[in-house]
Design a protein around this motif. Structure first.
Motif, mmCIF file in Angstrom:
data_model
loop_
_atom_site.group_PDB
_atom_site.id
_atom_site.type_symbol
_atom_site.label_atom_id
_atom_site.label_comp_id
_atom_site.label_asym_id
_atom_site.label_seq_id
_atom_site.Cartn_x
_atom_site.Cartn_y
_atom_site.Cartn_z
ATOM 1 N N ILE A 26 0.860 -1.185 0.000
ATOM 2 C CA ILE A 26 0.000 0.000 0.000
ATOM 3 C C ILE A 26 0.893 1.232 0.000
ATOM 4 C CG2 ILE A 26 -1.830 1.248 1.207
ATOM 5 C CD1 ILE A 26 -2.602 -1.372 2.564
ATOM 6 N N ALA A 27 0.662 2.134 -0.932
ATOM 7 C CA ALA A 27 1.463 3.355 -0.998
ATOM 8 C C ALA A 27 1.308 4.154 0.297
ATOM 9 C CB ALA A 27 1.028 4.207 -2.191
ATOM 10 N N GLY A 28 2.357 4.898 0.634
ATOM 11 C CA GLY A 28 2.360 5.624 1.902
ATOM 12 C C GLY A 28 1.922 7.066 1.818
ATOM 13 N N ALA A 29 1.527 7.525 0.626
ATOM 14 C CA ALA A 29 1.131 8.920 0.462
ATOM 15 C C ALA A 29 -0.038 9.029 -0.505
ATOM 16 C CB ALA A 29 2.308 9.757 -0.045
ATOM 17 N N HIS A 30 -0.771 10.112 -0.385
ATOM 18 C CA HIS A 30 -1.868 10.421 -1.298
ATOM 19 C C HIS A 30 -1.312 10.657 -2.702
ATOM 20 C CE1 HIS A 30 -5.132 12.867 -3.052
ATOM 21 N NE2 HIS A 30 -5.919 12.347 -2.124
ATOM 22 N N ARG A 31 -2.061 10.263 -3.675
ATOM 23 C CA ARG A 31 -1.618 10.375 -5.068
ATOM 24 C C ARG A 31 -1.190 11.799 -5.451
ATOM 25 N NH1 ARG A 31 -5.229 8.445 -10.322
ATOM 26 N NH2 ARG A 31 -3.697 8.996 -11.921
ATOM 27 N N LYS A 32 -1.840 12.810 -4.911
ATOM 28 C CA LYS A 32 -1.578 14.202 -5.283
ATOM 29 C C LYS A 32 -0.493 14.870 -4.431
ATOM 30 C CE LYS A 32 -4.762 14.471 -8.501
ATOM 31 N NZ LYS A 32 -4.411 14.687 -9.924
ATOM 32 N N ALA A 33 0.050 14.159 -3.455
ATOM 33 C CA ALA A 33 1.072 14.755 -2.581
ATOM 34 C C ALA A 33 2.325 15.116 -3.371
ATOM 35 C CB ALA A 33 1.411 13.794 -1.449
ATOM 36 N N ASP A 34 3.006 16.168 -2.923
ATOM 37 C CA ASP A 34 4.250 16.630 -3.561
ATOM 38 C C ASP A 34 4.050 16.838 -5.064
ATOM 39 O OD1 ASP A 34 6.900 17.438 -3.652
ATOM 40 O OD2 ASP A 34 7.678 15.405 -3.911
ATOM 41 N N ASP A 35 2.987 17.592 -5.396
ATOM 42 C CA ASP A 35 2.691 17.884 -6.809
ATOM 43 C C ASP A 35 2.596 16.609 -7.647
ATOM 44 O OD1 ASP A 35 2.631 20.664 -6.402
ATOM 45 O OD2 ASP A 35 4.800 20.806 -6.631
ATOM 46 N N SER A 36 1.952 15.617 -7.074
ATOM 47 C CA SER A 36 1.692 14.325 -7.738
ATOM 48 C C SER A 36 2.941 13.470 -7.938
ATOM 49 C CB SER A 36 0.980 14.521 -9.083
ATOM 50 O OG SER A 36 -0.312 15.080 -8.881
ATOM 51 N N LYS A 37 4.051 13.856 -7.309
ATOM 52 C CA LYS A 37 5.227 12.974 -7.373
ATOM 53 C C LYS A 37 5.005 11.696 -6.561
ATOM 54 C CE LYS A 37 8.669 16.643 -8.120
ATOM 55 N NZ LYS A 37 7.763 17.793 -8.028
ATOM 56 N N ALA A 38 3.950 11.699 -5.742
ATOM 57 C CA ALA A 38 3.625 10.516 -4.951
ATOM 58 C C ALA A 38 2.723 9.532 -5.698
ATOM 59 C CB ALA A 38 2.953 10.929 -3.640
ATOM 60 N N ASP A 39 2.447 9.796 -6.964
ATOM 61 C CA ASP A 39 1.640 8.869 -7.767
ATOM 62 C C ASP A 39 2.515 7.685 -8.172
ATOM 63 O OD1 ASP A 39 0.019 7.505 -9.470
ATOM 64 O OD2 ASP A 39 -0.365 9.179 -10.844
ATOM 65 N N VAL A 40 2.559 6.696 -7.309
ATOM 66 C CA VAL A 40 3.535 5.608 -7.474
ATOM 67 C C VAL A 40 3.234 4.709 -8.667
ATOM 68 C CG1 VAL A 40 4.147 5.597 -5.030
ATOM 69 C CG2 VAL A 40 2.281 4.128 -5.836
ATOM 70 N N ALA A 41 2.002 4.767 -9.192
ATOM 71 C CA ALA A 41 1.687 3.960 -10.374
ATOM 72 C C ALA A 41 2.302 4.550 -11.633
ATOM 73 C CB ALA A 41 0.168 3.846 -10.543
ATOM 74 N N HIS A 42 2.816 5.785 -11.523
ATOM 75 C CA HIS A 42 3.403 6.438 -12.696
ATOM 76 C C HIS A 42 4.788 7.018 -12.410
ATOM 77 C CE1 HIS A 42 -0.977 6.425 -13.489
ATOM 78 N NE2 HIS A 42 -0.577 6.114 -14.706
ATOM 79 N N GLU A 43 5.361 6.642 -11.274
ATOM 80 C CA GLU A 43 6.695 7.127 -10.906
ATOM 81 C C GLU A 43 7.583 5.923 -10.573
ATOM 82 O OE1 GLU A 43 7.799 10.157 -11.056
ATOM 83 O OE2 GLU A 43 5.933 11.276 -11.327
ATOM 84 N N GLU A 44 8.674 5.800 -11.301
ATOM 85 C CA GLU A 44 9.568 4.667 -11.056
ATOM 86 C C GLU A 44 10.478 4.875 -9.846
ATOM 87 O OE1 GLU A 44 11.627 4.154 -14.738
ATOM 88 O OE2 GLU A 44 10.063 2.854 -15.578
ATOM 89 N N ASN A 45 10.606 6.107 -9.372
ATOM 90 C CA ASN A 45 11.536 6.381 -8.271
ATOM 91 C C ASN A 45 10.841 6.318 -6.914
ATOM 92 O OD1 ASN A 45 9.970 8.654 -8.485
ATOM 93 N ND2 ASN A 45 11.653 10.117 -8.262
ATOM 94 N N SER A 46 9.913 5.398 -6.762
ATOM 95 C CA SER A 46 9.220 5.222 -5.481
ATOM 96 C C SER A 46 9.628 3.898 -4.855
ATOM 97 C CB SER A 46 7.700 5.242 -5.682
ATOM 98 O OG SER A 46 7.265 4.073 -6.349
ATOM 99 N N LEU A 47 9.494 3.809 -3.534
ATOM 100 C CA LEU A 47 9.785 2.541 -2.866
ATOM 101 C C LEU A 47 8.714 1.513 -3.209
ATOM 102 C CD1 LEU A 47 12.202 1.832 -1.119
ATOM 103 C CD2 LEU A 47 10.717 1.948 0.874
ATOM 104 N N PHE A 48 7.502 1.970 -3.439
ATOM 105 C CA PHE A 48 6.418 1.093 -3.885
ATOM 106 C C PHE A 48 6.846 0.361 -5.159
ATOM 107 C CE2 PHE A 48 2.611 0.166 -6.317
ATOM 108 C CZ PHE A 48 1.644 -0.182 -5.385
ATOM 109 N N HIS A 49 7.386 1.096 -6.114
ATOM 110 C CA HIS A 49 7.825 0.487 -7.383
ATOM 111 C C HIS A 49 8.990 -0.472 -7.140
ATOM 112 C CE1 HIS A 49 8.290 0.145 -11.703
ATOM 113 N NE2 HIS A 49 9.590 0.415 -11.602
ATOM 114 N N VAL A 50 9.893 -0.090 -6.243
ATOM 115 C CA VAL A 50 11.033 -0.955 -5.926
ATOM 116 C C VAL A 50 10.560 -2.301 -5.386
ATOM 117 C CG1 VAL A 50 12.934 -1.258 -4.279
ATOM 118 C CG2 VAL A 50 12.734 0.872 -5.556
ATOM 119 N N VAL A 51 9.612 -2.263 -4.450
ATOM 120 C CA VAL A 51 9.118 -3.511 -3.859
ATOM 121 C C VAL A 51 8.352 -4.324 -4.901
ATOM 122 C CG1 VAL A 51 7.552 -4.478 -2.133
ATOM 123 C CG2 VAL A 51 9.072 -2.595 -1.510
ATOM 124 N N ALA A 52 7.493 -3.655 -5.685
ATOM 125 C CA ALA A 52 6.711 -4.362 -6.702
ATOM 126 C C ALA A 52 7.610 -5.063 -7.703
ATOM 127 C CB ALA A 52 5.778 -3.388 -7.412
#
Length: 306
Positions: free
Chosen positions: A167-193
């Motif tokens: 489960i992602a740890g932030a709202h999709r719109k947080a940090d100007d949408s940089k927390a949208d882990v489904a579209h950002e490869e530099n997230s820990l969510f993406h690393v684990v997936a």
């Protein structure tokens, strides 16, 4: 006569002494300091997930992990996965709390890793079912935005032994949408997936859409950038059999809800692993019975079998 009086007084004294002793027992028994310490009550898994996702909002602190932090995250999660229980790992250096528990609903053991609260290292909650070898990844990239998807994720996690819920740890719109882990490869969510996908595990990713976007559709199923295989087709058939109107993205247009730009789906295409993108209408997500029907259909589709 005197003897009888003495005996009567003696009996009364005994009764008074016994009554006083009983009173003291009651009083001392109600004194918290006099009781033996009790083990703390373990919070339910459901409440832990709800408490984690409830505060998420668009204005919360978030920053993407740096390259060295992503590397540490991959190493730490891999160590946790292989150990079979909570162990010290590189996740500790990233602020994660790691603990073992038992799900009160299924009776199955799990390990949970949760990011530190109220900081910009809002990098997720990760649950590993320890009752079987890792079998499938259940992904919730937009908690608090795609409402109720975390409930779907937990319910499906509980149905599949060996499931891993992320489960992602932030709202999709947080940090100007940089927390949208489904579209950002530099997230820990993406690393684990991707760490799990590299081990051959199939992924099921849960999303939601507003009813007016596709008013005649309940669920959109897509394989993202991968090829739709038998598991995706079985899921579509099971959902249709349960009365859902399903848009099959591999054979029809689904108005931009196909998940083609999803970065976990693109990584799965490169690895040759299964990826199923599940979009559910608001009406479906808000109906407890329909949520249960979706989970049952996905379970019956046996997505871990190719």
């Amino acid at each position: 006569m005197i003897g009888r009086s003495r005996a009567l007084l003696s009996g009364i004294g005994v009764l008074l002494a016994l009554g006083l002793a009983a009173l003291l027992i009651v009083i001392l028994g109600n004194d918290p300091a006099s009781r033996p310490p009790q083990p703390p009550t373990e919070a339910s898994l459901s409440s832990l997930v709800t408490r984690f996702t409830a505060p998420l909002n668009a204005g919360q602190d978030y920053r993407p992990p740096k390259a060295d932090e992503r590397k540490a995250g991959a190493q730490g999660f891999g160590s946790l996965l292989d150990a079979g229980h909570a162990v010290p790992s590189a996740l500790d250096t990233l602020g994660f709390s790691v603990r073992d528990g038992v799900d009160e609903q299924t009776g199955r053991p799990y390990t949970m890793a949760v990011n530190e609260p109220d900081t910009d290292r809002s990098w997720g909650m990760y649950l590993i079912d320890r009752s079987a070898p890792p079998s499938i990844v259940v992904e919730v990239p937009h908690p608090a935005f795609d409402l109720r998807t975390e409930l779907f994720g937990l319910a499906y996690f509980r149905q599949v032994p060996g499931a891993v819920l992320i489960i992602a740890g932030a709202h999709r719109k947080a940090d100007d949408s940089k927390a949208d882990v489904a579209h950002e490869e530099n997230s820990l969510f993406h690393v684990v997936a991707t760490t799990l996908a590299a081990r051959g595990l199939p992924q099921v990713q849960l999303h939601g859409f507003h009813d007016p976007n596709m008013p005649d559709t309940d669920i959109v199923l897509s394989a993202g950038a991968t090829q739709a295989g038998d598991p995706a087709r079985r899921a579509a058939d099971r959902l249709t059999a349960d009365g859902f109107s399903v848009c099959r993205a591999w054979s029809q247009s689904c108005k931009g809800l196909e998940g083609l730009t999803n970065v976990q789906g693109r990584a799965a295409a490169q690895d040759g692993t299964m990826f199923l993108h599940v979009e559910m209408s608001r009406t479906v997500r808000e109906d407890e019975q329909r949520r249960a029907d979706v989970v049952r259909a996905l379970t019956e589709a046996k997505l871990t079998e190719h």
